[in-house]
Design a protein around this motif. Structure first.
Motif, PDB file in Angstrom:
ATOM      1  N   MET A   1     -12.140 -18.639  29.883  1.00 31.36           N
ATOM      2  CA  MET A   1     -10.600 -18.112  30.737  1.00 31.36           C
ATOM      3  C   MET A   1     -10.009 -18.162  30.056  1.00 31.36           C
ATOM      4  O   MET A   1      -9.323 -18.901  29.140  1.00 31.36           O
ATOM      5  CB  MET A   1     -10.610 -18.855  31.813  1.00 31.36           C
ATOM      6  CG  MET A   1     -10.986 -18.646  33.011  1.00 31.36           C
ATOM      7  SD  MET A   1     -10.111 -18.976  35.131  1.00 31.36           S
ATOM      8  CE  MET A   1     -10.360 -21.117  34.323  1.00 31.36           C
ATOM      9  N   THR A   5      -4.708 -15.560  32.207  1.00 35.16           N
ATOM     10  CA  THR A   5      -5.550 -15.857  34.057  1.00 35.16           C
ATOM     11  C   THR A   5      -5.253 -17.471  34.015  1.00 35.16           C
ATOM     12  O   THR A   5      -4.754 -17.767  35.568  1.00 35.16           O
ATOM     13  CB  THR A   5      -7.251 -16.162  33.570  1.00 35.16           C
ATOM     14  OG1 THR A   5      -7.368 -14.551  32.970  1.00 35.16           O
ATOM     15  CG2 THR A   5      -8.155 -15.862  35.176  1.00 35.16           C
ATOM     16  N   ARG A   8      -1.888 -17.307  35.024  1.00 44.23           N
ATOM     17  CA  ARG A   8      -1.623 -16.789  36.966  1.00 44.23           C
ATOM     18  C   ARG A   8      -2.537 -17.709  37.874  1.00 44.23           C
ATOM     19  O   ARG A   8      -1.491 -17.285  39.122  1.00 44.23           O
ATOM     20  CB  ARG A   8      -2.597 -15.581  36.943  1.00 44.23           C
ATOM     21  CG  ARG A   8      -2.268 -14.404  36.688  1.00 44.23           C
ATOM     22  CD  ARG A   8      -2.626 -12.665  35.464  1.00 44.23           C
ATOM     23  NE  ARG A   8      -2.403 -11.638  35.248  1.00 44.23           N
ATOM     24  CZ  ARG A   8      -2.760 -10.611  34.763  1.00 44.23           C
ATOM     25  NH1 ARG A   8      -3.871 -10.700  35.238  1.00 44.23           N
ATOM     26  NH2 ARG A   8      -1.917  -9.997  34.110  1.00 44.23           N
TER      27      ARG A   8
END
Length: 191
Positions: A1, A5, A8
């Motif tokens: 990731m 990401t 978030r």
């Protein structure tokens, strides 16, 4: 990731913890009511997801797409609104056009022009077109490559409409290169 990401996910986790904490404080004496509310919202969320999945499955029935027949003709089914919509590849970008035998030219909406890399605000609107909504200003552009199934046109002229439009129109300057036939609920284009 990647970092985007992770940030978030962290943001969503903070929101979830805040909502969970609020629910615990608000419903500490009424946990049964809180569980019913969570179940109701969960079912609403699942229904929305199912509706979206169903929409993607039936969208082609509501707004069907054209196909190339074995004879090389383009068959375009009539959409639920009674119009015929064709998807042309313009410089490799799919653009949906409504077939309009009452229009003289290929007319791009401002949104479709932007998708094709044409900035409508930088165009010189020297032309005028009479429409059902009155006279509108137009700007001529040239599209390097327009493809409909096996048919290709290079350096095809089009007009960008300065007024707001729901979609782009495919006029007779393009449709006129085909023999048009309405056969039941489909339009057939042959060369």
């Amino acid at each position: 990731m990647d970092g985007d990401t992770i940030s978030r996910l962290a943001y969503l986790a903070i929101i979830l913890v805040a909502l969970g904490g609020w629910a615990m404080v608000e419903f500490r004496q009424r946990m049964g009511q809180a569980l019913r509310m969570v179940a109701a919202w969960g079912l609403i969320f699942l229904a929305m997801m199912a509706g979206y999945g169903l929409w993607t499955d039936i969208r082609s029935d509501i707004m069907p797409t054209q196909m190339v027949s074995t004879t090389g003709a383009i068959e375009v089914p009539r959409a639920a609104d009674g119009h015929y919509y064709l998807t042309l590849e313009v410089n490799g970008t799919p653009v949906v056009f409504m077939a309009d035998t009452g229009a003289t030219n290929m007319v791009l909406s401002r949104d479709d022009a932007r998708r094709l890399g044409i900035e409508p605000d930088s165009l010189l609107y020297v032309g005028e077109a009479s429409t059902a909504n009155g006279v509108v200003r137009t700007a001529r552009v040239e599209l390097p490559l327009v493809e409909l199934g096996p048919f290709r046109n290079e350096s095809f002229p089009a007009w960008v409409n300065d007024a707001e439009m729901d979609g782009s129109l495919l006029g007779m300057d393009y449709l006129g290169q085909f023999r048009l036939e309405i056969d039941g609920d489909k339009m057939v284009l042959r060369q």
